[in-house]
Scaffold this motif. Structure first.
Motif, short mmCIF file in Angstrom:
data_model
loop_
_atom_site.label_atom_id
_atom_site.label_comp_id
_atom_site.label_asym_id
_atom_site.label_seq_id
_atom_site.Cartn_x
_atom_site.Cartn_y
_atom_site.Cartn_z
N THR A 341 0.92 -1.07 0.06
CA THR A 341 -0.18 -0.09 0.12
C THR A 341 0.89 1.33 0.06
OG1 THR A 341 -1.86 -1.02 1.13
CG2 THR A 341 -1.67 1.22 1.32
N MET A 342 0.52 2.13 -0.70
CA MET A 342 1.24 3.41 -0.99
C MET A 342 0.28 4.80 -0.61
SD MET A 342 3.72 4.89 -4.05
CE MET A 342 4.97 4.11 -3.60
N ILE A 343 0.72 5.62 0.11
CA ILE A 343 -0.21 6.82 0.19
C ILE A 343 0.85 8.11 -0.51
CG2 ILE A 343 -0.96 8.59 1.88
CD1 ILE A 343 -2.00 5.75 2.43
N GLY A 344 0.13 8.63 -1.22
CA GLY A 344 0.77 9.66 -2.11
C GLY A 344 0.29 11.28 -1.86
N ARG A 345 0.38 11.96 -2.94
CA ARG A 345 -0.32 13.26 -2.70
C ARG A 345 -1.89 13.30 -2.17
NH1 ARG A 345 -2.96 15.28 -8.29
NH2 ARG A 345 -4.32 16.22 -6.83
N ASP A 346 -1.93 14.50 -1.29
CA ASP A 346 -3.18 14.71 -0.92
C ASP A 346 -3.80 13.39 -0.18
OD1 ASP A 346 -3.34 17.37 -1.80
OD2 ASP A 346 -3.98 16.72 -3.69
N GLY A 347 -3.01 12.59 0.39
CA GLY A 347 -3.65 11.55 1.23
C GLY A 347 -3.85 10.60 0.25
N HIS A 348 -3.86 10.45 -0.95
CA HIS A 348 -4.51 9.42 -1.89
C HIS A 348 -3.84 8.33 -1.63
CE1 HIS A 348 -5.87 12.60 -5.41
NE2 HIS A 348 -6.22 12.61 -4.04
N ARG A 349 -4.49 7.01 -1.55
CA ARG A 349 -4.08 5.83 -1.07
C ARG A 349 -4.40 4.65 -2.31
NH1 ARG A 349 -5.90 1.19 1.63
NH2 ARG A 349 -8.12 2.21 1.51
N SER A 350 -3.31 3.92 -2.56
CA SER A 350 -3.44 2.91 -3.43
C SER A 350 -3.11 1.42 -2.41
CB SER A 350 -2.30 3.10 -4.54
OG SER A 350 -2.47 1.90 -5.46
N PRO A 351 -4.41 0.73 -2.41
CA PRO A 351 -4.17 -0.39 -1.30
C PRO A 351 -3.26 -1.42 -2.22
CG PRO A 351 -6.20 -0.47 -2.55
CD PRO A 351 -5.55 0.83 -2.86
N GLY A 352 -2.35 -2.00 -1.45
CA GLY A 352 -1.72 -3.35 -2.02
C GLY A 352 -2.60 -4.54 -2.17
#
Length: 364
Positions: A341-352
């Motif tokens: 899982t990665m958290i990016g800009r503006d708290g956008h999250r992409s789950p593993g």
């Protein structure tokens, strides 16, 4: 962890199960991960990078190899592709990055190549750079990828096992609504009495969650929960994204045969569920490291003005097609399995991806 640790795949992989199993091919990385929180253009957060592929290694930059490309869906970029179509040849490294970093990476590949082989100073060149969009997680307009980023990736190019998942050009990418990015795989192939290797590297950034299929089992409908990318305000519908895939082999091939291999990437992607989104730029490149130099633009090295190519007869290419499809499928699943899982800009999250799903006995 790699997908093969969890589920069976068709075919026999090479030593590293990677693009670098093809003799002479080298791959280099630069990964940029900096900052958290709200997007501040030019500051971050940064989740991106550059992947560099040297078809004949650093010692033979500027020497041509037979090549072909195929655009499954054209909402993407692969610079230099018109010249590949015209001549069937590729002479400089290939790089993959994010959509808005093509310019500096293009220049970086050129600068590095000219420094590596001064003979190239006398000619003109069209570097090959592919891209996919990482703006959901990355400050894509922040100019964080520079010429020196590409040069660092090229300097780091080597043979051996490759990192996968949220690294290099794939750092900020997503696939089927899960965190993904860079994946690779290879296959050993026998054609007649000869043994060859086919390798694939993909930057996977495509597919809608409900489409996801692994080894023939449609998993997407079971995994519709926790899909923040779909819920986020986006200008494009689910399934949008892109996929750049590079295929390499040491089998001697004609340029049109390389193009035929590139087309088969589409079938490998289809095994993972995608039908090809209108908003996805899916562009594929294949090259053969055999017959190195035979397609150089000049005729100075050929005393009689004639160049010659060895090639696998057309009726014998099917095992190579099989290898491309198999390795592409596995490379995509490798990209999913390797990514957390990665958290990016503006708290956008992409789950593993939930790897435990692949431990199910039903997957074997």
């Amino acid at each position: 962890m790699r997908a093969r640790d969890l589920v069976d795949f068709d075919g026999t992989p090479g030593t590293w199960n990677a693009l670098t199993d093809v003799p002479g091919v080298e791959v280099g990385y630069t990964t940029l991960v900096e900052g958290d929180g709200a997007l501040v253009p030019g500051i971050g957060p940064v989740r991106t990078g550059v992947t560099a592929i040297l078809p004949l290694g650093r010692e033979r930059v500027g020497t041509s190899v037979a090549a072909g490309m195929f655009s499954f869906n054209g909402n993407g970029e692969l610079t230099g592709s018109h010249w590949i179509e015209e001549t069937g040849s590729l002479a400089l490294p290939v790089a993959i990055t994010n959509t808005h970093a093509v310019g500096p990476v293009h220049r970086g590949v050129l600068e590095w190549s000219l420094a590596r082989n001064p003979r190239l100073q006398e000619g003109w060149h069209l570097p090959v750079v592919g891209e996919t969009f990482d703006g959901y997680l990355n400050d894509i307009n922040g100019r964080h990828v520079r010429e020196e980023t590409a040069i660092a990736a090229l300097d780091a190019a080597a043979s051996g096992p490759l990192a996968e998942g949220s690294v290099v050009g794939g750092t900020g990418m997503n696939c089927y609504g899960f965190k993904a990015g860079t994946g690779t795989s290879s296959r050993r192939v026998t054609v007649g009495a000869q043994s060859y290797v086919v390798g694939v590297l993909t930057q996977a950034n495509f597919g809608a969650r409900h489409q996801l299929t692994i080894r023939g089992r449609q998993l997407g409908p079971q995994l519709l929960d926790d899909n923040p990318m779909q819920d986020a305000a986006r200008s494009a519908p689910p399934g949008s994204g892109s996929c750049i895939t590079v295929v390499a082999t040491d089998a001697p091939l004609l340029p049109l045969q390389c193009k035929a291999l590139a087309r088969r990437v589409s079938l490998g992607l289809a095994r993972t569920g995608t039908t090809g989104s209108h908003f996805s730029g899916d562009v594929f490149l294949a090259f053969s490291t055999a017959n190195a130099g035979a397609l150089d633009s000049g005729i100075g090295d050929a005393p009689d003005g004639i160049q010659r190519l060895d090639f696998v007869p057309w009726p014998a290419v099917n095992p190579l097609y099989d290898a491309v499809v198999q390795a592409t499928e596995e490379a995509v699943v490798n990209a999913l399995v390797a990514s957390d899982t990665m958290i990016g800009r503006d708290g956008h999250r992409s789950p593993g991806f939930p790897n435990d799903v692949l431990r199910s006995a039903a997957m074997r």
